[in-house]
Design an enzyme around this catalytic site. Sequence first.
Site, PDB file in Angstrom:
ATOM      1  CG  HIS A 140      -1.862   1.001   1.442  1.00 29.62           C
ATOM      2  ND1 HIS A 140      -1.570   2.288   1.835  1.00 29.62           N
ATOM      3  CD2 HIS A 140      -3.204   0.954   1.279  1.00 29.62           C
ATOM      4  CE1 HIS A 140      -2.702   2.981   1.910  1.00 29.62           C
ATOM      5  NE2 HIS A 140      -3.698   2.209   1.574  1.00 29.62           N
ATOM      6  CG  ASP A 217       0.781  -2.416   6.322  1.00 31.80           C
ATOM      7  OD1 ASP A 217      -0.180  -2.545   7.102  1.00 31.80           O
ATOM      8  OD2 ASP A 217       0.730  -1.711   5.295  1.00 31.80           O
ATOM      9  CD  GLN A 220      -6.761  -4.344   4.062  1.00 35.28           C
ATOM     10  OE1 GLN A 220      -7.689  -5.119   4.280  1.00 35.28           O
ATOM     11  NE2 GLN A 220      -6.949  -3.056   3.855  1.00 35.28           N
ATOM     12  CE  LYS A 243      -7.124   0.045   6.391  1.00 31.82           C
ATOM     13  NZ  LYS A 243      -7.909   0.353   5.198  1.00 31.82           N
ATOM     14  CB  CYS A 381      -3.777   3.477  -1.481  1.00 28.09           C
ATOM     15  SG  CYS A 381      -4.975   4.754  -1.185  1.00 28.09           S
TER      16      CYS A 381
HETATM   17  N1  PMP Z   1      -1.521  -0.666   4.645  1.00 29.54           N
HETATM   18  C1  PMP Z   1      -2.489  -1.420   4.107  1.00 29.54           C
HETATM   19  C2  PMP Z   1      -2.143  -2.809   3.624  1.00 29.54           C
HETATM   20  C3  PMP Z   1      -3.770  -0.917   3.990  1.00 29.54           C
HETATM   21  O1  PMP Z   1      -4.743  -1.663   3.438  1.00 29.54           O
HETATM   22  C4  PMP Z   1      -4.050   0.395   4.459  1.00 29.54           C
HETATM   23  C5  PMP Z   1      -5.446   0.995   4.320  1.00 29.54           C
HETATM   24  N2  PMP Z   1      -6.083   0.724   3.136  1.00 29.54           N
HETATM   25  C6  PMP Z   1      -3.015   1.122   5.019  1.00 29.54           C
HETATM   26  C7  PMP Z   1      -1.766   0.570   5.101  1.00 29.54           C
HETATM   27  C8  PMP Z   1      -3.252   2.500   5.557  1.00 29.54           C
HETATM   28  O2  PMP Z   1      -4.144   2.444   6.635  1.00 29.54           O
HETATM   29  P1  PMP Z   1      -4.765   3.761   7.269  1.00 29.54           P
HETATM   30  O3  PMP Z   1      -5.351   4.529   6.137  1.00 29.54           O
HETATM   31  O4  PMP Z   1      -5.785   3.252   8.234  1.00 29.54           O
HETATM   32  O5  PMP Z   1      -3.657   4.484   7.933  1.00 29.54           O
END
Ligand code: PMP
Length: 423
Positions: A140, A217, A220, A243, A381
């Site tokens: 991401h 990270d 997910q 999440k 993203c």
């Molecule tokens: N890493 C991953 C794998 C994600 O899916 C996301 C959110 N889509 C993020 C980082 C960023 O998370 P946040 O917007 O809650 O900071």
Amino acid sequence: MNYHVAQAAWLNAINNFLLKNISEIRADFPILNKKVYNKPLIYLDNGATTQKPQCVIDKINEVFSSYNGNIHRGVHAISDKASEEYETAREKVRSFINAGKREEIVFTSGTTGSINALAFSFGERYIRKGDEIIISNLEHHANIVPWQMMCERKKAKLRIIPINDNGEILFDEYLKLFSPKTKLVAVSQVSNALGTILPVKKIISVAHTLNIPVMIDGAQGVQHGITDVKAMDCDFYVFSGHKIYGPTGIGVLYGKEKWLTELPPYQGGGDMVETVTFEKTTYNELPFKFEAGTMNFPGAIGLGTALDYVLSLGREDIEMRERELLEYATNRLSGIDKLKIYGVSDKKISTISFLLKDIHQYDTGMILDKLGIAVRTGTHCAQPVMDRFGIDGTVRASMCFYNTKEEIDVLGTGIEKVISMFS
Ligand code: PMP
């Protein structure tokens, strides 16, 4: 039937009796009863954010209506109560991810906040010109851009683990990326764009044979199964509250105590200090050294309640329900002519990214929306993932335990309608 078989059957029956059925689970989430465009809401955008059970909504209400006092500051009763609840939430996070100590749990604003904090702090302490950080092609943007910014500041370099056509990392290529300049590996537990589960344990163990720390990270990953940071042996683990059925604006940075002790704080301000004079400041102990200013204590407390909720359903049960949904949805959608699924690893969470032949993902998403079906469209993203497949985005249906097979059927029929409208 021998004794052990009879006992297992009996335990299974008790377990089924104790487990909530799907309508009871859905009743915990008030938004799932809503209609959009006069159609029942079918929420399949759980990868972007999850819905909140009533207990989380009630808990946040309770904080603001009963003990909204700034934490760790007052001697008065409501500040004390808020501080106690905040620290209880920290303990709940510790236990949920099986960290060794509460000092290893830092609250942040979310996964993005955690990675930016770590990239700054780690960069300041350990990164020199020419050093290298390994990430993967599945990341991401939140696990790319903060490292890139740090690399620019420190004149360091990113090395990228490539992926195959199934959307899995190429492990042999990962092994080739290490050099004496490698200082950190930072990869996802699960890809948000494709749903691939990465082999994080193997990734970590290889890095550790070379004494290189690893950040995972978990944005997910944490909500889809059991995350055990001790068993995984990661050095850092990050995730977002929103999440995992908790509030927005709260997240976690887990770090092994030895690292958090060595790393400098990334923000200065109230509460992160021990003494302050104009000549010199000394920092507070862990984890407060990394929690400058007024923290989002209602968010942390709400997150604690969300984790309780997940535990009350049972993480094995959640995993089982989601595995069934994935199987059902994969069968239903792959039976549709003109639909191509991106990310077909046999190790996946309940996310399906797809495109319809000659139909733009935004058109698909907009028509599904009018049918009451919320899916995500675009790059998620994760532009480098899209570039790898030579596409500019996908439609993503990300399911979780409160989704049903009936909803997947409506999605299937909706997609068929989109195709017929464009043909
Ligand atoms: N890493 C991953 C794998 C994600 O899916 C996301 C959110 N889509 C993020 C980082 C960023 O998370 P946040 O917007 O809650 O900071």
